[in-house]
Design an enzyme around this catalytic site. Sequence first.
Site, mmCIF file in Angstrom:
data_model
loop_
_atom_site.group_PDB
_atom_site.id
_atom_site.type_symbol
_atom_site.label_atom_id
_atom_site.label_comp_id
_atom_site.label_asym_id
_atom_site.label_seq_id
_atom_site.Cartn_x
_atom_site.Cartn_y
_atom_site.Cartn_z
ATOM 1 N N ARG A 64 45.551 72.741 44.546
ATOM 2 C CA ARG A 64 46.998 72.290 45.049
ATOM 3 C C ARG A 64 47.019 72.145 46.515
ATOM 4 N NH1 ARG A 64 46.529 76.371 47.778
ATOM 5 N NH2 ARG A 64 48.734 75.900 48.685
ATOM 6 N N GLY A 65 47.914 72.045 47.096
ATOM 7 C CA GLY A 65 48.016 71.578 48.718
ATOM 8 C C GLY A 65 47.982 70.261 48.832
ATOM 9 N N ALA A 66 48.960 69.622 49.513
ATOM 10 C CA ALA A 66 49.082 68.168 49.681
ATOM 11 C C ALA A 66 48.158 67.540 50.014
ATOM 12 C CB ALA A 66 50.185 68.115 50.800
ATOM 13 N N ARG A 98 52.509 66.188 40.171
ATOM 14 C CA ARG A 98 53.385 66.790 40.955
ATOM 15 C C ARG A 98 54.067 65.833 41.930
ATOM 16 N NH1 ARG A 98 51.416 72.126 43.444
ATOM 17 N NH2 ARG A 98 53.699 72.567 42.862
ATOM 18 N N GLN A 232 50.728 82.574 46.641
ATOM 19 C CA GLN A 232 49.878 81.722 47.340
ATOM 20 C C GLN A 232 49.405 82.408 48.703
ATOM 21 O OE1 GLN A 232 52.408 80.327 45.967
ATOM 22 N NE2 GLN A 232 51.967 78.468 45.158
ATOM 23 N N ASP A 273 54.503 69.213 52.105
ATOM 24 C CA ASP A 273 54.288 68.402 50.814
ATOM 25 C C ASP A 273 54.801 66.948 51.112
ATOM 26 O OD1 ASP A 273 52.914 70.206 48.427
ATOM 27 O OD2 ASP A 273 54.079 71.319 49.766
ATOM 28 N N ASN A 283 58.471 71.717 51.563
ATOM 29 C CA ASN A 283 57.316 72.493 51.626
ATOM 30 C C ASN A 283 57.548 73.632 50.730
ATOM 31 O OD1 ASN A 283 54.686 73.210 52.967
ATOM 32 N ND2 ASN A 283 55.809 75.068 53.638
ATOM 33 N N LYS A 284 56.660 74.379 50.241
ATOM 34 C CA LYS A 284 56.533 75.541 49.467
ATOM 35 C C LYS A 284 58.200 76.430 49.659
ATOM 36 C CE LYS A 284 54.421 76.246 46.710
ATOM 37 N NZ LYS A 284 54.339 75.536 45.658
#
Length: 399
Positions: A64-66, A98, A232, A273, A283-284
């Site tokens: 995960r994570g852009a 995603r 996270q 993201d 973003n999250k």
Amino acid sequence: MADQYGRPGDGARRGRTPAIRWDEPPEGPVLVLLDQTRLPAEEAELVCADAASLVEAILTLAVRGAPLLGLAGAYGVALAAARGADVDEAADALAAARPTAVNLARGVRLAQAAYRAALSGGTTATGGTGGPGAPGGSPVGAGDRAGAARAALAAARALHARDADASAAMARHGLALLDELLPGGRHRVLTHCNTGALVSGGEGTAFAVALAAHREGRLRRLWVDETRPLWQGARLTAYEAARHGMPYTLLTDSAAGSLFAAGEVDAVLIGADRIAADGSVANKVGSYPLAVLARYHHVPFVVVAPVTTIDLDTPSGASIEVEQRSGHEVTEVRMPHTAAGAGGGVPVAPLGTQAYNPAFDVTPPELVTAVVTEMGAVSPVTAPAIAGLCARSRQVTIS
């Protein structure tokens, strides 16, 4: 499904398991991931031998994570090519896994373009934008699928190296901005989700800035939002902060307001993201409320992300597709590695309760103090400023 990969990689032998690595065991090429759903309890690796297993790893947030999703997408195309699979079919599945994270689709298309160019007798794309004739390429005969697979892998590796360089540059620019905004040092920084080495080919985005401040003796406290519903922050950012010996404190997301009110936050640092052309930031989920709190309390709200996260084809925040995840992540308490489907956790709501579970929210540009990229920082955040960053990036890449 991706299986646990038993033997330790080079990163593990050095004391740090890399978030992503390419390996070529006797049975064929594989992409090996540090399974982030099992952190911090154990550093277990997953092996993906095909694009389908990588898509599953992306959906379950094992990776995960852009920025890291961009690398995974590029390596996934290379894996499909090396394994003789349908590359275009694999690319489409990976790119759609995603939708909010623009880096994923960009990494996929970069490696796919390198593969196609090589297959048609063009040149490999190991640099620049990944198109035919990019610097550093070598001719590959038409129809040479093995050569085209090597071209896709070279593109993925080049992207990996550029992302590591971008991470280091963002850390420098971000620390310089913090020192400018907050003279005197000893910064107390609040962060959300996870933006460290677990999301990057280097040391991360927003977390890398805080880490740079720590190494310079200018970080007084890293406030870590737990980042519900999948924690996270609690599982991953706290894990990374502890490994670096950083002074950090974990808090529930809902406690952030009391920290601001008490004057305990000097700046907010988050990743992204996707950044739209107008400077809106996806973003999250939970990032937007922090921006509102920061504005009310006159605290800088800084977004740190590579230029590859900026999407000029997305005109505004309203145009960003926000991923909706399973309601079971909200109605049950569970460890993330059991997140697929119902029944794997302890219920915290009555059976049949409907849940609203967007993975991201969008912060409008007027609430963002600055956007920091490897090309430098812009403030105020406006459409012309965002376009200028992208233009400078293209000039550097081409030269």
